[in-house]
Design a protein around this motif. Structure first.
Motif, PDB file in Angstrom:
ATOM      1  N   TYR A 271       0.841  -1.199   0.000  1.00 32.11           N
ATOM      2  CA  TYR A 271       0.000   0.000   0.000  1.00 32.11           C
ATOM      3  C   TYR A 271       0.874   1.246   0.000  1.00 32.11           C
ATOM      4  O   TYR A 271       2.005   1.222   0.478  1.00 32.11           O
ATOM      5  N   GLY A 272       0.314   2.334  -0.537  1.00 34.79           N
ATOM      6  CA  GLY A 272       1.020   3.616  -0.523  1.00 34.79           C
ATOM      7  C   GLY A 272       0.245   4.610   0.323  1.00 34.79           C
ATOM      8  O   GLY A 272      -0.984   4.529   0.416  1.00 34.79           O
ATOM      9  N   ALA A 273       0.962   5.553   0.938  1.00 37.85           N
ATOM     10  CA  ALA A 273       0.292   6.557   1.770  1.00 37.85           C
ATOM     11  C   ALA A 273       1.094   7.848   1.798  1.00 37.85           C
ATOM     12  O   ALA A 273       2.325   7.831   1.791  1.00 37.85           O
ATOM     13  N   ALA A 296      -1.709  12.871   4.710  1.00 35.55           N
ATOM     14  CA  ALA A 296      -0.716  11.906   5.190  1.00 35.55           C
ATOM     15  C   ALA A 296      -1.316  11.066   6.317  1.00 35.55           C
ATOM     16  O   ALA A 296      -1.225   9.830   6.313  1.00 35.55           O
ATOM     17  N   ALA A 297      -1.942  11.730   7.277  1.00 36.21           N
ATOM     18  CA  ALA A 297      -2.521  10.994   8.414  1.00 36.21           C
ATOM     19  C   ALA A 297      -3.668  10.101   7.953  1.00 36.21           C
ATOM     20  O   ALA A 297      -3.761   8.934   8.337  1.00 36.21           O
ATOM     21  N   GLU A 298      -4.540  10.663   7.113  1.00 38.58           N
ATOM     22  CA  GLU A 298      -5.727   9.904   6.708  1.00 38.58           C
ATOM     23  C   GLU A 298      -5.369   8.714   5.820  1.00 38.58           C
ATOM     24  O   GLU A 298      -5.935   7.630   5.949  1.00 38.58           O
ATOM     25  N   GLN A 299      -4.431   8.943   4.909  1.00 35.02           N
ATOM     26  CA  GLN A 299      -4.090   7.843   4.003  1.00 35.02           C
ATOM     27  C   GLN A 299      -3.251   6.779   4.717  1.00 35.02           C
ATOM     28  O   GLN A 299      -3.374   5.590   4.401  1.00 35.02           O
ATOM     29  N   GLY A 300      -2.430   7.215   5.664  1.00 29.59           N
ATOM     30  CA  GLY A 300      -1.694   6.236   6.469  1.00 29.59           C
ATOM     31  C   GLY A 300      -2.659   5.289   7.180  1.00 29.59           C
ATOM     32  O   GLY A 300      -2.483   4.069   7.181  1.00 29.59           O
ATOM     33  N   MET A 301      -3.695   5.890   7.743  1.00 29.13           N
ATOM     34  CA  MET A 301      -4.728   5.094   8.419  1.00 29.13           C
ATOM     35  C   MET A 301      -5.453   4.164   7.462  1.00 29.13           C
ATOM     36  O   MET A 301      -5.668   2.983   7.756  1.00 29.13           O
ATOM     37  N   ALA A 302      -5.853   4.722   6.324  1.00 33.08           N
ATOM     38  CA  ALA A 302      -6.616   3.935   5.350  1.00 33.08           C
ATOM     39  C   ALA A 302      -5.784   2.766   4.830  1.00 33.08           C
ATOM     40  O   ALA A 302      -6.273   1.640   4.703  1.00 33.08           O
ATOM     41  N   ALA A 304      -3.306   1.268   6.322  1.00 29.58           N
ATOM     42  CA  ALA A 304      -3.135   0.272   7.384  1.00 29.58           C
ATOM     43  C   ALA A 304      -4.387  -0.587   7.518  1.00 29.58           C
ATOM     44  O   ALA A 304      -4.323  -1.820   7.595  1.00 29.58           O
ATOM     45  N   ARG A 305      -5.525   0.069   7.530  1.00 29.44           N
ATOM     46  CA  ARG A 305      -6.769  -0.681   7.709  1.00 29.44           C
ATOM     47  C   ARG A 305      -7.046  -1.585   6.524  1.00 29.44           C
ATOM     48  O   ARG A 305      -7.465  -2.737   6.698  1.00 29.44           O
ATOM     49  N   ASN A 306      -6.825  -1.081   5.326  1.00 30.62           N
ATOM     50  CA  ASN A 306      -7.093  -1.914   4.156  1.00 30.62           C
ATOM     51  C   ASN A 306      -6.135  -3.092   4.075  1.00 30.62           C
ATOM     52  O   ASN A 306      -6.508  -4.173   3.625  1.00 30.62           O
ATOM     53  N   LEU A 307      -4.912  -2.870   4.515  1.00 29.72           N
ATOM     54  CA  LEU A 307      -3.956  -3.982   4.535  1.00 29.72           C
ATOM     55  C   LEU A 307      -4.491  -5.106   5.429  1.00 29.72           C
ATOM     56  O   LEU A 307      -4.410  -6.286   5.089  1.00 29.72           O
TER      57      LEU A 307
END
Lengths: 400, 67
Positions: A271-273, A296-302, A304-307
């Motif tokens: 995943y990329g973030a 950065a914060a939102e995509q990092g979270m997304a 992680a969760r999608n992974l």
């Protein structure tokens, strides 16, 4: 795999997060909040513990804060994440087949990978110029910003404009050099860009538009028309390049960033973030790469969760947001303004520098920007952007 | 276990991200948008949104202390 009472990320025992700033840390924290109990390896090129970048061109440059205030989390909160934290370590390659990240002389295997390696500043030919991306960059520049010193800022984007604002307030003589006819026109449109340029002029900044800088030197900058602009310090703020060099040849698709789908996935388990990721945002129906702090914060979270979710992954469809502080004025924008077809002032007016601007792309309201307005006023507009509201309908929100 | 919300107000950038994810715990001042903590001792059913608010804050101004 997902379902029933399986622990999150079934089959995933080790997750490697490459990049230890806002996006990477957000991903690591989200993994733990989602009860991932396996190993998390967080790799960061910089030696500093994860720190925040927006204050670099604001409070740090202005010497209002010392570096310690930049820490994204207190040390005990980082410790509580139980990370295998590898700072000062640079990722040098990726082998998708063996699921291995190369770290110079060593390597680390993963079951899941999050790429959050950010961007680096574009530079110009020549020498002697500052850039502003890291804490070290900011400290080096602020050391030189003394009253009466001449600073040439190349590039009047938000980073250049904020830096010019700080330098001016510190008493420097500032020249802002911008190739476009109107600064920030691409980002926020011509009328708003003109207002922001005028704000700088009113503060005594020499704003020169339509000028190309071909090279820098310790004594100033060389313009394309042969003129030399003398300066004591030069700051080059002409945009950034995604840090994807270590992914070249890996098989991952690279195109001005790591190409990801609407789930922020670049490949199975990868995943990329953050700034480095170019992903398809289904809310706007376009592929975008967003260099904003909140993303950065939102995509990092997304990511992680999608992974961890596997086949239950959810699309990452945020309304991008950014803010900028210049001379005590706050600019806030929600949405995807780039490439808009029209901009309209829907509250306040440009002359008073208190206004809200709405952006239309096709027949949709795609963004809203406010300057000097109470931030709460922008909220209904942000919701309208998030709802994919038609432009004709959004006009009912207009208060003027 | 308890959870306490600590807010570093001078760091706040008035983005309002906390209000969007945790409207029961945060609001914004009308004049400048700086966040206001409505409840610094969330109940256990609010822990998730408190954690989400701390995570999305673009200024790292919200800190949760677990006791």
């Amino acid at each position: 795999m997902p379902g029933g009472g399986d622990p999150p990320g079934g089959g995933v025992n080790r997750i490697v997060v490459v990049g230890a700033c806002a996006a990477g840390l957000s991903a690591a924290e989200a993994l733990r909040r989602e009860k991932f109990g396996g190993k998390i390896v967080l790799v960061g090129e910089e030696i500093d513990a994860p720190y925040d970048r927006p204050p670099l061109s604001k409070q740090i440059l202005a010497s209002q804060w010392e570096a310690e205030r930049l820490a994204l989390r207190p040390a005990e909160q980082i410790a509580a994440l139980e990370l295998d934290l590898r700072l000062g370590v640079r990722a040098t390659g990726l082998d998708l087949a063996s699921r291995t990240v190369l770290l110079g002389d060593s390597s680390v295997e993963y079951d899941g990978l999050i790429v959050a390696t950010g961007v680096r500043p574009r530079r110009l030919p020549g020498s002697g110029a500052h850039v502003l991306r890291t804490l070290a960059d900011a400290l080096a520049l602020r050391e030189r910003l003394k009253p009466g010193r001449r600073l040439a800022v190349v590039g009047a984007g938000f980073l250049g404009a904020e830096s010019a604002s700080v330098a001016r307030q510190l008493g420097c003589e500032v020249t802002l050099l911008e190739p476009a006819p109107v600064p920030l026109a691409q980002a926020v449109g011509v009328p708003v860009g003109e207002v922001l340029a005028q704000v700088h002029r009113d503060q005594g900044v020499c704003v020169r538009t339509g000028v190309t800088v071909t090279s820098t030197s310790p004594t100033g900058v060389q313009l394309g028309d042969g003129e030399f602009v003398t300066a004591d310090e030069v700051l080059v703020a002409v945009g950034s390049q995604p840090n994807t060099g270590w992914l070249e040849g890996s098989g991952l698709e690279l195109d001005d960033g790591l190409v990801c789908d609407e789930f922020s996935a670049a490949a199975p388990g990868v995943y990329g973030a953050g700034d480095v990721a170019r992903w398809h945002n289904p809310l706007f129906g376009v592929t975008m790469r967003v260099e904003h702090r909140t993303n950065a914060a939102e995509q990092g979270m997304a990511a992680a969760r999608n992974l961890l979710r596997g086949s239950d992954a959810r699309p990452f469809a945020p309304v991008p947001y950014f803010w900028s502080d210049q001379y005590g004025l706050k600019i806030q924008a929600h949405g995807y303004l780039r490439g808009h077809d029209a901009v309209e002032i829907v509250d306040g007016d440009l002359e008073s520098r208190r206004f809200m601007a709405a952006y239309r792309t096709g027949d949709r309201l795609t963004g809203v920007l406010s300057l000097g307005m109470p931030p709460k006023a922008i909220r209904p507009w942000r919701q309208a952007v998030a709802a994919g509201t038609a432009w004709s309908v959004s006009e009912t929100l207009t208060t003027r | 276990m308890s959870l306490k919300v600590e807010f570093d107000e001078p760091k706040c950038v008035a983005a309002g991200q906390c209000v969007m994810v945790a409207p029961d715990l945060f609001d914004q001042r009308d004049e400048d948008g700086v966040a206001i903590v409505l409840d610094d001792s969330p109940s256990p059913d609010q822990y998730d949104e408190a954690r989400e608010a701390a995570a999305v804050c673009p200024a790292a101004a919200i800190r949760l202390v677990e006791g």
